[in-house]
Structure formats: structure tokens, C-alpha cells
Design an enzyme around this catalytic site. Structure first.
Site, PDB file in Angstrom:
ATOM      1  N   CYS A 140       1.321   5.522  -2.782  1.00  0.00           N
ATOM      2  CA  CYS A 140       1.919   5.676  -1.251  1.00  0.00           C
ATOM      3  C   CYS A 140       3.334   6.479  -1.680  1.00  0.00           C
ATOM      4  O   CYS A 140       3.125   7.776  -2.116  1.00  0.00           O
ATOM      5  CB  CYS A 140       2.431   4.546  -0.765  1.00  0.00           C
ATOM      6  SG  CYS A 140       3.133   4.359   0.921  1.00  0.00           S
ATOM      7  N   ASP A 192      -7.367   8.210   6.105  1.00  0.00           N
ATOM      8  CA  ASP A 192      -5.725   7.975   6.113  1.00  0.00           C
ATOM      9  C   ASP A 192      -5.183   8.568   7.260  1.00  0.00           C
ATOM     10  O   ASP A 192      -5.045  10.039   7.438  1.00  0.00           O
ATOM     11  CB  ASP A 192      -5.173   8.623   4.652  1.00  0.00           C
ATOM     12  CG  ASP A 192      -3.768   8.439   4.531  1.00  0.00           C
ATOM     13  OD1 ASP A 192      -3.121   8.085   5.397  1.00  0.00           O
ATOM     14  OD2 ASP A 192      -3.495   8.221   3.464  1.00  0.00           O
ATOM     15  N   HIS A 235      -5.442   4.861   4.197  1.00  0.00           N
ATOM     16  CA  HIS A 235      -4.171   4.738   3.131  1.00  0.00           C
ATOM     17  C   HIS A 235      -4.258   3.235   2.772  1.00  0.00           C
ATOM     18  O   HIS A 235      -4.194   2.364   3.341  1.00  0.00           O
ATOM     19  CB  HIS A 235      -2.865   4.867   4.300  1.00  0.00           C
ATOM     20  CG  HIS A 235      -1.687   5.441   3.370  1.00  0.00           C
ATOM     21  ND1 HIS A 235      -1.358   6.422   3.040  1.00  0.00           N
ATOM     22  CD2 HIS A 235      -0.768   4.471   2.903  1.00  0.00           C
ATOM     23  CE1 HIS A 235      -0.339   6.333   2.130  1.00  0.00           C
ATOM     24  NE2 HIS A 235       0.065   5.129   2.068  1.00  0.00           N
TER      25      HIS A 235
END
Length: 296
Positions: free
Chosen positions: A175, A232, A264
Site C-alpha cells: 500500500c 484497485d 487493493h
């Protein structure tokens, strides 16, 4: 009034399924790591992976930094070493049990893994339950130069006190930490390999965070494996492809893997975004990539 910029930042950080209710700001700095998982999640998933410490040394450490000891987590195989080093860059939620377990997973396959708490100066992530608050009050206020220097300090610690071999140095981030993997690869000339798990490529440029991952793609010093999901919502695949192509045009190596329908956070086994097959495939690819590029 709703904070639209905070909403955009939260989406870019991949905060699907995370708590975003308003809470009062906490004004103290972390002096140790949190126990358990981040509080900024709606629920803990049943598939949470736990890696034991058999055959390895694992636990919280204090990493010498420029302004005092920085909390972190280290896992390393038993034995004299030295072992190849992987710097583990956290998500936005701190070095909680998921990041600690990643360190143990790496140690179980022969690595000295060190995860420094890169946001320790900006806020106590162990108390925060509001993901947007974390982005607004901690992430956006952490200078890139600060956490890059802290990663350098973690590497020095690994080489001097944690049985690490800095001649075989890699970095892996998730991330926001995936963004960090891109930037650190552009910073560290002796880095052998980097792995970016769904790190944002674009983003707002500020005085303390002046460059995006896309900005530095042509400047990376090490081969980089980019692991992303086609579903995502915060990171269009086209932006990653552009970064890859920019790197390739500069003679750099970026290997991009895009998992169909993966959102994601597909590696985060404690979150609803977890997808077992891409998570396992990405992990195996990451380990193979490290070894193929001198981190092993």
C-alpha cells in the site's frame, strides 16, 4: 462539512472496508509497537495467517536513529548468519501483527527482515480507529526524507546488530509502503531488488512529499517487481504501466504483474480485500524475484 480531499486520500490508500468515523486527535508519539491488529478495520477476517517463531528469532527492537531509538520489529533465522536483508515497509496502519507476521514469513525462508515504525514521530497509530484521520494527521505529515533516512537506519541496524548482510539488500512494501518501495529504490544505490505491492503511483505533491512513485520510475537503482490488482479503485493499471514504460525507456527493470479482479489490499489477510490466490502467487513471485536479483 465533508473533507473531500481526505476522502480522495483514503481512496488512494485503498481503505475499502476500513472505519472512517470522526475521532479526536491523539497528540503523542509511539514509543513501542502496537499489540494485535490495527484498530482501523471494520472486522478481522477468519483467514488471518499466523507464522510461528520456531527456528527464528523474532520480536520488537529499538533501532538507532538520528534522534533516538525507533521502534521496530525484527525476525531472523537462528544461527550465525549473515543473512540477506529485506526491509519491510508497512501500510499506513503501523507495524501491527500483519506486518510482524510478514517479517516472520521472510525469516522462515532465510531472510533478516526488519520493519521500522516509520510513523512513530507523527502519531500513535496503535490508538487510531479512523483511517481518514491516519491519512490526514499522520501520513500526509510524514516527510519522505524522514522515512527514507529511517529505512537507511534500519538497514544499518540489520547489518550491525541483526546478523544481516547488506551486500544482499532488498525492500518490500505494501500500500503506502509500496509507494515507499519505488521511492527507496530510487534512493538507495546498493539496493539489489524492490517489491511494490499495490503502491500508489500518482498523488498530491507537497513540500515534504515532493515526488510520486511515477516521478522516480526512471531513476530506480534496482529491479522492481510491481504487484497490482485490476480492480484497485484507487490505482488505475494504466498509471502503473506508464511508470513501468518510463523505467524501461531509461534502461531500468520493472516487472509488472496485474491480477484480474483483485482489489487493493489483496495480500492483507486480515481485511475483506484479501484474495488468497493472487496473494499466494504474488508472495511466491516476490521471493523468486528477490533471489533472482541477488537477495538470497
Amino acid at each position: 462539512m465533508r473533507d473531500e480531499r481526505s476522502d480522495d486520500a483514503a481512496r488512494a490508500a485503498g481503505l475499502t472496508g476500513l472505519v472512517t468515523e470522526p475521532l479526536s486527535r491523539r497528540g503523542f508519539v509511539m514509543t513501542g509497537l502496537m499489540s494485535g491488529l490495527t484498530l482501523a478495520t471494520t472486522r478481522v477476517e477468519a483467514q488471518v495467517i499466523h507464522t510461528d517463531s520456531a527456528g527464528i528469532e523474532a520480536g520488537e527492537v529499538r533501532i538507532p536513529a538520528g534522534d533516538g531509538p525507533m521502534p521496530g520489529y525484527r525476525a531472523v533465522p537462528e544461527g550465525a548468519g549473515p543473512f540477506p536483508v529485506v526491509l519491510v515497509i508497512e501500510e499506513i496502519f503501523g507495524v501491527h501483527d500483519y506486518i510482524k507476521d510478514i517479517c516472520r514469513r521472510l525469516a522462515q525462508v532465510g531472510y533478516c527482515a526488519v520493519a521500522p515504525e516509520l510513523y512513530a514521530r507523527q502519531g500513535d497509530l496503535s490508538t487510531m480507529t479512523d483511517a481518514k484521520q491516519i491519512v490526514r494527521d499522520v501520513i500526509s505529515k510524514t516527510p519522505d526524507a524522514q522515512w527514507i533516512a529511517d529505512l537507511d537506519a534500519a538497514a544499518a541496524y540489520a547489518g550491525s546488530a541483526a546478523k544481516g548482510d547488506l551486500g544482499r539488500l532488498g525492500v518490500m512494501g505494501w500500500c503506502r509502503g509500496g509507494r515507499g518501495a519505488w521511492l527507496y529504490a530510487a534512493h538507495r544505490r546498493d539496493l539489489k531488488a524492490a517489491v511494490a505491492w499495490y503502491g500508489p503511483i500518482q498523488g498530491e505533491r507537497t513540500e515534504i512529499q515532493p515526488r510520486t512513485a511515477g516521478d522516480v520510475a526512471a531513476e530506480i537503482h534496482a529491479p522492481l517487481l510491481a504487484l497490482y490488482g485490476s480492480a484497485d479503485a484507487g490505482i488505475p493499471v494504466a498509471t502503473v504501466e506508464e511508470a513501468r514504460d518510463r523505467a524501461k525507456a531509461a534502461g531500468k527493470t520493472v516487472e509488472l504483474v496485474v491480477y484480474p479482479e483483485a482489489p487493493h489490499g489483496f495480500h492483507a489477510d486480515y481485511r475483506p480485500s484479501y484474495r488468497r490466490e493472487p496473494a499466494e502467487d504474488g508472495w511466491n513471485r516476490a521471493l523468486a524475484f528477490l533471489k533472482a536479483n541477488g537477495v538470497g
